[in-house]
Scaffold this active site. Structure first.
Site, PDB file in Angstrom:
ATOM      1  N   ASP A  93       1.406  -1.290   0.119  1.00 52.98           N
ATOM      2  CA  ASP A  93       0.138  -0.199  -0.043  1.00 52.98           C
ATOM      3  C   ASP A  93       0.716   1.327   0.120  1.00 52.98           C
ATOM      4  O   ASP A  93       1.274   1.851   1.159  1.00 52.98           O
ATOM      5  CB  ASP A  93      -0.876  -0.028   1.206  1.00 52.98           C
ATOM      6  CG  ASP A  93      -2.301   1.196   0.939  1.00 52.98           C
ATOM      7  OD1 ASP A  93      -2.104   1.563   0.174  1.00 52.98           O
ATOM      8  OD2 ASP A  93      -2.755   1.176   1.725  1.00 52.98           O
ATOM      9  N   ALA A  94       1.520   1.634  -1.139  1.00 52.24           N
ATOM     10  CA  ALA A  94       2.434   3.038  -1.293  1.00 52.24           C
ATOM     11  C   ALA A  94       1.419   4.113  -2.336  1.00 52.24           C
ATOM     12  O   ALA A  94       1.962   4.644  -2.038  1.00 52.24           O
ATOM     13  CB  ALA A  94       3.595   2.228  -2.354  1.00 52.24           C
ATOM     14  N   LYS A  95       0.498   3.993  -2.930  1.00 47.02           N
ATOM     15  CA  LYS A  95      -0.196   4.591  -3.330  1.00 47.02           C
ATOM     16  C   LYS A  95       0.546   5.986  -3.559  1.00 47.02           C
ATOM     17  O   LYS A  95       0.608   7.652  -4.102  1.00 47.02           O
ATOM     18  CB  LYS A  95      -1.710   5.748  -2.118  1.00 47.02           C
ATOM     19  CG  LYS A  95      -2.534   4.441  -1.509  1.00 47.02           C
ATOM     20  CD  LYS A  95      -3.013   4.988  -0.338  1.00 47.02           C
ATOM     21  CE  LYS A  95      -4.279   4.509  -0.064  1.00 47.02           C
ATOM     22  NZ  LYS A  95      -3.633   4.099   0.798  1.00 47.02           N
ATOM     23  N   ARG A  96       1.492   5.006  -5.010  1.00 52.04           N
ATOM     24  CA  ARG A  96       2.416   6.188  -5.848  1.00 52.04           C
ATOM     25  C   ARG A  96       1.807   6.684  -7.426  1.00 52.04           C
ATOM     26  O   ARG A  96       0.752   6.896  -7.375  1.00 52.04           O
ATOM     27  CB  ARG A  96       3.199   5.129  -6.173  1.00 52.04           C
ATOM     28  CG  ARG A  96       4.433   4.905  -5.625  1.00 52.04           C
ATOM     29  CD  ARG A  96       4.974   5.326  -4.071  1.00 52.04           C
ATOM     30  NE  ARG A  96       5.806   4.368  -3.341  1.00 52.04           N
ATOM     31  CZ  ARG A  96       6.607   5.311  -2.584  1.00 52.04           C
ATOM     32  NH1 ARG A  96       5.522   6.735  -1.778  1.00 52.04           N
ATOM     33  NH2 ARG A  96       7.278   5.112  -1.634  1.00 52.04           N
ATOM     34  N   THR A 120      -0.478  -0.616  -4.702  1.00 50.76           N
ATOM     35  CA  THR A 120      -1.510   1.191  -4.819  1.00 50.76           C
ATOM     36  C   THR A 120      -1.123   1.898  -5.174  1.00 50.76           C
ATOM     37  O   THR A 120      -0.016   2.600  -5.413  1.00 50.76           O
ATOM     38  CB  THR A 120      -2.298   0.888  -3.417  1.00 50.76           C
ATOM     39  OG1 THR A 120      -1.689   1.580  -2.934  1.00 50.76           O
ATOM     40  CG2 THR A 120      -3.121  -0.019  -2.893  1.00 50.76           C
TER      41      THR A 120
END
Length: 270
Positions: A93-96, A120
């Site tokens: 879960d990094a939401k890059r 993510t």
């Protein structure tokens, strides 16, 4: 195996739509772990080992590791999951969200350094910010769509040519961007009507659903809105409610108990 194949197998093998989020906060650890150099790894690995047969995925949140200079412990944790519990996908879960060569580096970070099975991604910058992840054809790319936070409506509900922005993201992802067949979407449990709308748009594409447990999302409404015809299609995430169910040396057993209760509650409505 691809991410989607791993996920489908885990849904079946563990009879579970539960994803356990790994958000380690050392301030909340049991006292016997205080002062250990590997406390984050030890805490998370014990949670993983106690719950692996109850989940369809694990989701470590990279900020909780990076903030404590514990990226090496994150690498070790993902390697531990793959070695001890093969077949359970790991979602980083990094939401890059960036473009071109920078996005390529983020993809290398997620898939080569950390060996995650999925990551993510924030699609705000458009198709070329997603393509570098899709170059890894067996890896999952999970795009933010309708998030569980209250402020998500500030942008996600804007009208864009007759549909809401989150609907456009769902449509683009499922109809155009998903060139590998490994994409999924993040849709928050706090908005079951929007879960149902996304499901209508994307068909059987998997949905990662945060927001139950500590954030108060309704399990029944979430499952009924998001399940596919065969009773799968969801990765329903719970983090804090499971991780911090216990306060002492038996924390992993307490986490297992809550994870099992959550898994079984989800299954009531499949």
């Amino acid at each position: 195996m691809t991410f989607i194949q791993m996920l489908a197998a885990a849904w079946q093998k563990n009879n579970s739509l539960l994803c356990v989020g790994l958000d380690p906060d050392p301030a909340k650890f049991p006292i016997h772990l205080h002062g250990r150099d590997d406390a984050i790894f030890a805490f998370c690995a014990d949670i993983v080992d106690a719950t692996a047969d109850l989940v369809c995925a694990f989701k470590p949140q990279i900020a909780y590791f990076a903030a404590h200079r514990a990226e090496d412990q994150l690498e070790a944790l993902i390697a531990h999951i793959h070695a001890k519990h093969p077949g359970i996908p790991v979602i980083l879960d990094a939401k890059r969200g960036d473009i071109g060569s920078t996005a390529e580096q983020y993809a290398i970070e997620a898939f080569e350094r950390f060996q995650a099975d999925a990551v993510t991604v924030n699609p705000y910058m458009g198709r070329d910010s997603v393509d570098p992840y899709l170059a890894y054809q067996k890896k999952g790319v999970i795009l933010l769509c309708r998030t569980s936070n209250a402020g998500g409506s500030d942008l996600q509900f804007l009208d864009v040519g007759g549909e809401k922005l989150y609907e456009r993201v769902a449509r683009l992802t499922s109809h155009t961007w998903d060139t590998t067949g490994q994409c999924a979407l993040v849709v928050g449990a706090t908005f079951p009507a929007e879960i149902a709308r996304v499901r209508e748009i994307v068909g059987d594409m998997p949905l990662l659903v945060p927001g139950i447990g500590a954030q108060g999302g309704d399990i029944e409404a979430t499952v009924r809105a998001g399940r596919t015809a065969n009773g799968t299609g969801l990765m329903i995430n719970s983090s804090r409610a499971i991780l911090y169910a216990g306060k002492d040396e038996n924390f992993a057993a307490a986490a297992r108990q809550v994870a099992q209760q959550t898994r079984d509650a989800i299954n009531l409505y499949r």
